[in-house]
Design a protein around this motif. Sequence first.
Motif, PDB file in Angstrom:
ATOM      1  N   SER A  71      -5.105  33.719  -7.241  1.00 24.54           N
ATOM      2  CA  SER A  71      -6.168  32.871  -6.697  1.00 24.54           C
ATOM      3  C   SER A  71      -5.609  31.590  -6.099  1.00 24.54           C
ATOM      4  N   THR A 140     -15.369  22.835   0.362  1.00 23.37           N
ATOM      5  CA  THR A 140     -15.740  23.956  -0.485  1.00 23.37           C
ATOM      6  C   THR A 140     -15.445  23.563  -1.923  1.00 23.37           C
ATOM      7  N   SER A 142     -15.612  25.354  -5.705  1.00 24.31           N
ATOM      8  CA  SER A 142     -15.855  26.592  -6.439  1.00 24.31           C
ATOM      9  C   SER A 142     -15.677  26.340  -7.925  1.00 24.31           C
ATOM     10  N   TRP A 144     -16.482  28.431 -12.043  1.00 22.41           N
ATOM     11  CA  TRP A 144     -17.106  29.445 -12.886  1.00 22.41           C
ATOM     12  C   TRP A 144     -17.980  28.722 -13.907  1.00 22.41           C
ATOM     13  N   HIS A 233     -19.585  33.073 -10.770  1.00 18.97           N
ATOM     14  CA  HIS A 233     -18.744  32.323  -9.839  1.00 18.97           C
ATOM     15  C   HIS A 233     -19.648  31.625  -8.828  1.00 18.97           C
ATOM     16  N   TYR A 234     -19.648  30.300  -8.850  1.00 23.77           N
ATOM     17  CA  TYR A 234     -20.557  29.467  -8.075  1.00 23.77           C
ATOM     18  C   TYR A 234     -19.742  28.694  -7.040  1.00 23.77           C
ATOM     19  N   VAL A 235     -20.099  28.868  -5.759  1.00 23.83           N
ATOM     20  CA  VAL A 235     -19.377  28.209  -4.669  1.00 23.83           C
ATOM     21  C   VAL A 235     -20.373  27.566  -3.709  1.00 23.83           C
ATOM     22  N   TYR A 248     -22.833  30.402  -2.665  1.00 24.92           N
ATOM     23  CA  TYR A 248     -22.453  31.774  -3.015  1.00 24.92           C
ATOM     24  C   TYR A 248     -22.470  31.950  -4.533  1.00 24.92           C
ATOM     25  N   ILE A 325     -13.876  33.695   0.049  1.00 25.74           N
ATOM     26  CA  ILE A 325     -14.655  33.441  -1.170  1.00 25.74           C
ATOM     27  C   ILE A 325     -14.736  34.715  -2.004  1.00 25.74           C
ATOM     28  N   TYR A 329     -13.116  35.165  -5.734  1.00 21.37           N
ATOM     29  CA  TYR A 329     -13.922  35.702  -6.841  1.00 21.37           C
ATOM     30  C   TYR A 329     -13.224  36.880  -7.525  1.00 21.37           C
TER      31      TYR A 329
END
Length: 336
Positions: A71, A140, A142, A144, A233-235, A248, A325, A329
Amino acid sequence: MTKKIEMTISTRIFRLQYKPNFQVQLNQFIMKTRQISAWVMAGMVMSTMFTACKKSDDVAALPPIGGYNTSNDVAASNLKAHWTFDGTNNEAISGTAPSNSSNASFGTGVKGQALQLSSGYLVYPTISALSSTSALPSVTVSAWINLANNNKTVSSVFALTQALTAQGDWNQGPINMYVETNAHPATSDTLQLHGAAHTYLNGNYGVGVDNVNAYGTVGTDFQIVKGINKWVHYVMVYNGSASTFDVYANGQPVSNKNFQKRTLPDGVTPVGNLTMSTPTQVVIGSMPNSGVGYTNSAVQSWQGLYTGLIDEIRVYNNALSATDIGYLYQLELAGR
Protein backbone atom coordinates in the motif's frame (compact mmCIF):
# COMPACT_ATOMS: atom_id res chain seq x y z
CA MET A 1 28.57 -38.67 -17.55
CA THR A 2 26.94 -41.75 -19.23
CA LYS A 3 29.71 -41.78 -21.81
CA LYS A 4 32.37 -41.89 -19.09
CA ILE A 5 30.59 -44.80 -17.37
CA GLU A 6 30.51 -46.77 -20.67
CA MET A 7 34.26 -46.21 -21.20
CA THR A 8 34.94 -47.35 -17.66
CA ILE A 9 32.87 -50.51 -18.18
CA SER A 10 34.74 -51.36 -21.40
CA THR A 11 38.11 -50.91 -19.74
CA ARG A 12 37.17 -53.02 -16.73
CA ILE A 13 35.77 -55.80 -18.98
CA PHE A 14 39.01 -55.90 -20.94
CA ARG A 15 41.00 -56.27 -17.75
CA LEU A 16 38.68 -58.87 -16.26
CA GLN A 17 38.96 -61.12 -19.31
CA TYR A 18 42.44 -62.11 -18.19
CA LYS A 19 41.49 -62.86 -14.58
CA PRO A 20 39.83 -65.95 -12.96
CA ASN A 21 36.10 -65.93 -12.24
CA PHE A 22 35.61 -63.43 -15.01
CA GLN A 23 31.83 -63.85 -15.30
CA VAL A 24 31.24 -63.47 -11.53
CA GLN A 25 33.33 -60.34 -11.29
CA LEU A 26 31.71 -58.90 -14.39
CA ASN A 27 28.23 -59.36 -12.97
CA GLN A 28 29.26 -57.74 -9.67
CA PHE A 29 30.79 -54.82 -11.51
CA ILE A 30 27.68 -54.26 -13.64
CA MET A 31 25.44 -54.24 -10.57
CA LYS A 32 27.68 -51.70 -8.82
CA THR A 33 27.74 -49.53 -11.94
CA ARG A 34 23.97 -49.57 -12.15
CA GLN A 35 23.75 -48.49 -8.50
CA ILE A 36 26.19 -45.63 -9.09
CA SER A 37 24.21 -44.47 -12.15
CA ALA A 38 20.96 -44.54 -10.14
CA TRP A 39 22.57 -42.53 -7.35
CA VAL A 40 23.92 -39.98 -9.85
CA MET A 41 20.54 -39.57 -11.55
CA ALA A 42 18.75 -39.24 -8.19
CA GLY A 43 21.26 -36.61 -7.15
CA MET A 44 20.68 -34.66 -10.35
CA VAL A 45 16.89 -34.78 -9.83
CA MET A 46 17.17 -33.66 -6.20
CA SER A 47 19.54 -30.87 -7.18
CA THR A 48 17.09 -29.66 -9.82
CA MET A 49 14.20 -29.76 -7.35
CA PHE A 50 16.21 -27.90 -4.72
CA THR A 51 17.27 -25.25 -7.23
CA ALA A 52 13.67 -24.82 -8.40
CA CYS A 53 12.42 -24.44 -4.82
CA LYS A 54 15.15 -21.98 -3.96
CA LYS A 55 14.40 -19.91 -7.03
CA SER A 56 10.71 -19.84 -6.13
CA ASP A 57 11.53 -18.68 -2.60
CA ASP A 58 13.48 -15.74 -4.00
CA VAL A 59 10.36 -14.41 -5.76
CA ALA A 60 7.75 -12.35 -3.89
CA ALA A 61 5.18 -14.66 -2.34
CA LEU A 62 2.24 -12.53 -3.48
CA PRO A 63 1.66 -11.05 -6.95
CA PRO A 64 1.40 -7.26 -7.31
CA ILE A 65 -2.03 -5.63 -7.19
CA GLY A 66 -2.34 -3.02 -9.91
CA GLY A 67 1.45 -3.04 -10.21
CA TYR A 68 1.91 -2.27 -6.50
CA ASN A 69 3.53 -4.67 -4.01
CA THR A 70 2.44 -2.76 -0.89
CA SER A 71 0.00 0.00 0.00
CA ASN A 72 2.95 2.34 0.54
CA ASP A 73 3.70 2.14 -3.19
CA VAL A 74 0.39 3.77 -4.18
CA ALA A 75 1.07 7.41 -5.14
CA ALA A 76 4.19 7.22 -2.96
CA SER A 77 5.54 10.64 -3.99
CA ASN A 78 2.23 12.30 -3.07
CA LEU A 79 1.90 10.76 0.38
CA LYS A 80 2.52 13.62 2.83
CA ALA A 81 1.35 12.14 6.14
CA HIS A 82 0.73 8.62 7.38
CA TRP A 83 -0.40 7.21 10.70
CA THR A 84 0.15 3.45 11.01
CA PHE A 85 -0.75 3.20 14.74
CA ASP A 86 1.54 0.19 15.01
CA GLY A 87 2.40 0.68 18.65
CA THR A 88 2.92 4.43 18.19
CA ASN A 89 0.69 7.46 17.66
CA ASN A 90 3.46 9.39 15.90
CA GLU A 91 2.91 10.48 12.32
CA ALA A 92 5.22 8.11 10.42
CA ILE A 93 6.83 10.40 7.82
CA SER A 94 7.73 13.36 10.05
CA GLY A 95 7.83 11.48 13.34
CA THR A 96 5.55 14.10 14.89
CA ALA A 97 4.10 12.97 18.22
CA PRO A 98 0.72 14.13 19.59
CA SER A 99 0.86 17.12 21.90
CA ASN A 100 -2.33 16.12 23.69
CA SER A 101 -4.34 12.91 23.92
CA SER A 102 -7.12 11.26 25.89
CA ASN A 103 -8.47 7.71 26.20
CA ALA A 104 -6.21 6.40 23.45
CA SER A 105 -4.76 2.89 23.33
CA PHE A 106 -4.03 0.24 20.71
CA GLY A 107 -6.17 -2.59 19.35
CA THR A 108 -6.02 -5.03 16.46
CA GLY A 109 -5.97 -3.25 13.12
CA VAL A 110 -6.33 -4.03 9.45
CA LYS A 111 -2.53 -3.91 9.22
CA GLY A 112 -0.85 -4.64 12.52
CA GLN A 113 -2.23 -2.51 15.33
CA ALA A 114 -4.81 0.27 15.26
CA LEU A 115 -5.71 3.32 17.32
CA GLN A 116 -8.42 2.49 19.84
CA LEU A 117 -10.37 5.45 21.22
CA SER A 118 -12.94 5.32 23.99
CA SER A 119 -14.48 8.80 23.77
CA GLY A 120 -10.94 9.86 23.04
CA TYR A 121 -8.77 11.95 20.74
CA LEU A 122 -5.25 12.87 19.62
CA VAL A 123 -4.13 16.46 18.92
CA TYR A 124 -0.92 17.15 16.98
CA PRO A 125 1.27 20.22 16.60
CA THR A 126 2.10 21.55 13.14
CA ILE A 127 3.26 18.98 10.58
CA SER A 128 5.28 20.96 8.04
CA ALA A 129 4.24 18.92 4.97
CA LEU A 130 0.59 19.86 5.68
CA SER A 131 1.20 23.47 6.63
CA SER A 132 1.84 25.72 3.64
CA THR A 133 -0.75 27.70 1.69
CA SER A 134 -0.35 25.37 -1.30
CA ALA A 135 0.28 22.13 0.62
CA LEU A 136 -2.94 20.46 -0.54
CA PRO A 137 -4.27 21.98 -3.78
CA SER A 138 -6.05 18.66 -4.22
CA VAL A 139 -6.34 16.24 -1.35
CA THR A 140 -7.09 12.61 -0.59
CA VAL A 141 -7.53 11.35 2.96
CA SER A 142 -7.94 7.62 3.50
CA ALA A 143 -8.55 5.71 6.74
CA TRP A 144 -9.95 2.45 8.04
CA ILE A 145 -12.72 2.90 10.59
CA ASN A 146 -14.50 0.48 12.91
CA LEU A 147 -17.33 1.98 14.98
CA ALA A 148 -21.09 2.04 15.57
CA ASN A 149 -23.88 4.62 15.44
CA ASN A 150 -24.93 6.31 18.68
CA ASN A 151 -27.93 8.41 17.50
CA LYS A 152 -26.50 11.36 19.48
CA THR A 153 -23.26 12.82 18.14
CA VAL A 154 -20.99 12.74 15.09
CA SER A 155 -17.67 10.91 15.18
CA SER A 156 -14.72 12.80 13.70
CA VAL A 157 -12.09 10.60 12.09
CA PHE A 158 -9.56 13.21 10.93
CA ALA A 159 -9.40 17.01 10.83
CA LEU A 160 -6.70 19.30 9.50
CA THR A 161 -7.33 22.58 11.28
CA GLN A 162 -6.00 26.05 11.84
CA ALA A 163 -3.84 26.63 14.91
CA LEU A 164 -5.44 25.99 18.32
CA THR A 165 -5.84 29.71 19.01
CA ALA A 166 -6.81 30.66 15.45
CA GLN A 167 -9.56 28.15 14.62
CA GLY A 168 -12.95 29.83 14.68
CA ASP A 169 -15.86 27.47 14.16
CA TRP A 170 -15.30 23.76 13.53
CA ASN A 171 -16.23 24.03 9.84
CA GLN A 172 -13.51 26.49 8.89
CA GLY A 173 -11.36 23.51 8.10
CA PRO A 174 -9.38 23.16 6.01
CA ILE A 175 -10.21 19.39 6.15
CA ASN A 176 -12.92 17.53 8.04
CA MET A 177 -13.57 13.81 7.67
CA TYR A 178 -16.26 12.36 9.91
CA VAL A 179 -19.14 9.93 10.29
CA GLU A 180 -22.64 11.13 11.10
CA THR A 181 -23.16 8.51 13.79
CA ASN A 182 -26.03 10.68 15.05
CA ALA A 183 -28.05 10.17 11.85
CA HIS A 184 -29.18 6.60 12.51
CA PRO A 185 -30.29 4.51 15.51
CA ALA A 186 -27.53 2.79 17.45
CA THR A 187 -28.73 -0.56 16.09
CA SER A 188 -28.58 0.56 12.44
CA ASP A 189 -25.90 -0.94 10.21
CA THR A 190 -25.86 2.14 7.94
CA LEU A 191 -22.89 4.49 8.13
CA GLN A 192 -23.30 8.04 6.84
CA LEU A 193 -19.88 9.28 5.73
CA HIS A 194 -19.28 13.02 5.39
CA GLY A 195 -16.15 14.69 4.06
CA ALA A 196 -15.47 18.42 3.77
CA ALA A 197 -12.71 20.73 2.52
CA HIS A 198 -12.32 24.49 2.81
CA THR A 199 -10.35 27.10 0.92
CA TYR A 200 -9.20 30.57 1.88
CA LEU A 201 -9.28 33.63 -0.34
CA ASN A 202 -6.80 36.43 0.37
CA GLY A 203 -6.08 34.88 3.77
CA ASN A 204 -9.74 34.85 4.80
CA TYR A 205 -12.19 31.97 4.92
CA GLY A 206 -13.58 31.62 1.42
CA VAL A 207 -15.83 28.66 0.81
CA GLY A 208 -16.39 25.11 1.98
CA VAL A 209 -17.06 22.07 -0.22
CA ASP A 210 -18.37 18.75 1.00
CA ASN A 211 -20.14 15.54 0.12
CA VAL A 212 -22.13 12.98 2.03
CA ASN A 213 -23.57 9.59 1.11
CA ALA A 214 -27.15 10.73 1.71
CA TYR A 215 -29.95 12.77 0.07
CA GLY A 216 -31.82 11.88 -3.08
CA THR A 217 -32.44 8.39 -4.37
CA VAL A 218 -30.52 5.47 -2.91
CA GLY A 219 -28.63 3.58 -5.59
CA THR A 220 -28.95 6.43 -8.10
CA ASP A 221 -27.76 9.59 -6.35
CA PHE A 222 -25.76 7.91 -3.59
CA GLN A 223 -24.94 4.51 -2.15
CA ILE A 224 -25.63 3.18 1.35
CA VAL A 225 -22.62 2.00 3.35
CA LYS A 226 -23.29 -1.00 5.56
CA GLY A 227 -20.70 -1.65 8.21
CA ILE A 228 -21.02 -1.00 11.94
CA ASN A 229 -18.52 -2.70 14.25
CA LYS A 230 -16.43 -3.92 11.35
CA TRP A 231 -13.68 -2.43 9.24
CA VAL A 232 -14.65 -0.01 6.47
CA HIS A 233 -12.16 1.74 4.18
CA TYR A 234 -13.22 5.41 4.08
CA VAL A 235 -11.71 7.81 1.53
CA MET A 236 -12.53 11.44 0.76
CA VAL A 237 -11.15 13.11 -2.37
CA TYR A 238 -11.19 16.75 -3.46
CA ASN A 239 -9.86 17.31 -6.99
CA GLY A 240 -8.78 20.94 -7.36
CA SER A 241 -8.33 20.71 -11.12
CA ALA A 242 -11.87 19.47 -11.67
CA SER A 243 -13.45 21.09 -8.56
CA THR A 244 -15.05 17.78 -7.62
CA PHE A 245 -15.62 16.11 -4.26
CA ASP A 246 -16.11 12.37 -3.84
CA VAL A 247 -16.38 9.87 -0.99
CA TYR A 248 -15.50 6.17 -1.28
CA ALA A 249 -16.18 3.17 0.94
CA ASN A 250 -14.37 -0.14 0.46
CA GLY A 251 -13.04 0.96 -2.90
CA GLN A 252 -16.40 2.08 -4.33
CA PRO A 253 -17.83 5.62 -4.79
CA VAL A 254 -20.75 6.24 -2.40
CA SER A 255 -21.15 10.03 -2.26
CA ASN A 256 -23.97 12.09 -3.69
CA LYS A 257 -23.55 12.80 -7.40
CA ASN A 258 -25.61 15.99 -7.07
CA PHE A 259 -22.90 17.51 -4.87
CA GLN A 260 -19.86 16.36 -6.82
CA LYS A 261 -19.15 19.53 -8.83
CA ARG A 262 -18.32 22.46 -6.55
CA THR A 263 -18.47 26.19 -7.32
CA LEU A 264 -17.96 29.48 -5.54
CA PRO A 265 -21.06 31.24 -4.12
CA ASP A 266 -21.87 32.63 -7.59
CA GLY A 267 -22.85 29.10 -8.58
CA VAL A 268 -20.72 29.27 -11.73
CA THR A 269 -17.03 29.70 -10.93
CA PRO A 270 -15.27 26.44 -10.03
CA VAL A 271 -13.67 26.43 -6.59
CA GLY A 272 -10.33 25.30 -8.01
CA ASN A 273 -7.29 24.43 -5.94
CA LEU A 274 -7.50 24.63 -2.17
CA THR A 275 -5.54 27.32 -0.36
CA MET A 276 -4.60 26.66 3.27
CA SER A 277 -4.65 29.11 6.15
CA THR A 278 -1.43 28.44 8.05
CA PRO A 279 -0.18 27.16 10.38
CA THR A 280 -2.26 24.00 10.48
CA GLN A 281 -2.65 21.25 13.08
CA VAL A 282 -4.22 17.79 13.14
CA VAL A 283 -6.84 16.36 15.47
CA ILE A 284 -8.00 12.74 15.31
CA GLY A 285 -11.19 11.60 17.07
CA SER A 286 -12.71 15.01 17.75
CA MET A 287 -14.05 18.07 16.01
CA PRO A 288 -11.76 21.07 16.58
CA ASN A 289 -13.40 22.66 19.61
CA SER A 290 -12.57 24.00 23.06
CA GLY A 291 -12.99 20.54 24.58
CA VAL A 292 -9.66 19.53 23.01
CA GLY A 293 -7.90 22.89 23.15
CA TYR A 294 -9.32 25.02 20.31
CA THR A 295 -10.12 27.99 22.50
CA ASN A 296 -12.24 29.97 20.01
CA SER A 297 -14.43 27.07 18.87
CA ALA A 298 -17.26 26.23 21.23
CA VAL A 299 -18.32 22.63 21.81
CA GLN A 300 -21.69 22.02 20.18
CA SER A 301 -24.19 19.45 21.41
CA TRP A 302 -23.96 17.28 18.30
CA GLN A 303 -20.17 17.02 18.55
CA GLY A 304 -18.87 13.96 20.35
CA LEU A 305 -15.64 12.07 20.75
CA TYR A 306 -14.76 8.98 18.76
CA THR A 307 -15.35 5.54 20.20
CA GLY A 308 -13.98 2.68 18.15
CA LEU A 309 -10.93 1.86 16.06
CA ILE A 310 -9.03 3.84 13.41
CA ASP A 311 -6.17 2.51 11.29
CA GLU A 312 -3.86 3.57 8.45
CA ILE A 313 -4.69 7.27 8.03
CA ARG A 314 -3.03 8.63 4.88
CA VAL A 315 -3.01 12.19 3.50
CA TYR A 316 -2.04 12.78 -0.14
CA ASN A 317 -1.54 16.12 -1.90
CA ASN A 318 -3.36 14.93 -5.00
CA ALA A 319 -6.66 13.39 -5.98
CA LEU A 320 -6.20 9.63 -6.15
CA SER A 321 -7.97 8.00 -9.07
CA ALA A 322 -10.82 5.60 -8.43
CA THR A 323 -8.55 2.83 -9.70
CA ASP A 324 -5.77 3.61 -7.22
CA ILE A 325 -8.27 3.90 -4.38
CA GLY A 326 -9.44 0.40 -5.26
CA TYR A 327 -5.85 -0.88 -5.25
CA LEU A 328 -5.13 0.85 -1.94
CA TYR A 329 -8.20 -0.82 -0.45
CA GLN A 330 -7.21 -4.28 -1.72
CA LEU A 331 -3.58 -3.97 -0.59
CA GLU A 332 -4.39 -2.78 2.93
CA LEU A 333 -7.15 -5.34 3.26
CA ALA A 334 -4.53 -7.98 2.46
CA GLY A 335 -2.27 -6.57 5.17
CA ARG A 336 0.15 -5.25 2.60
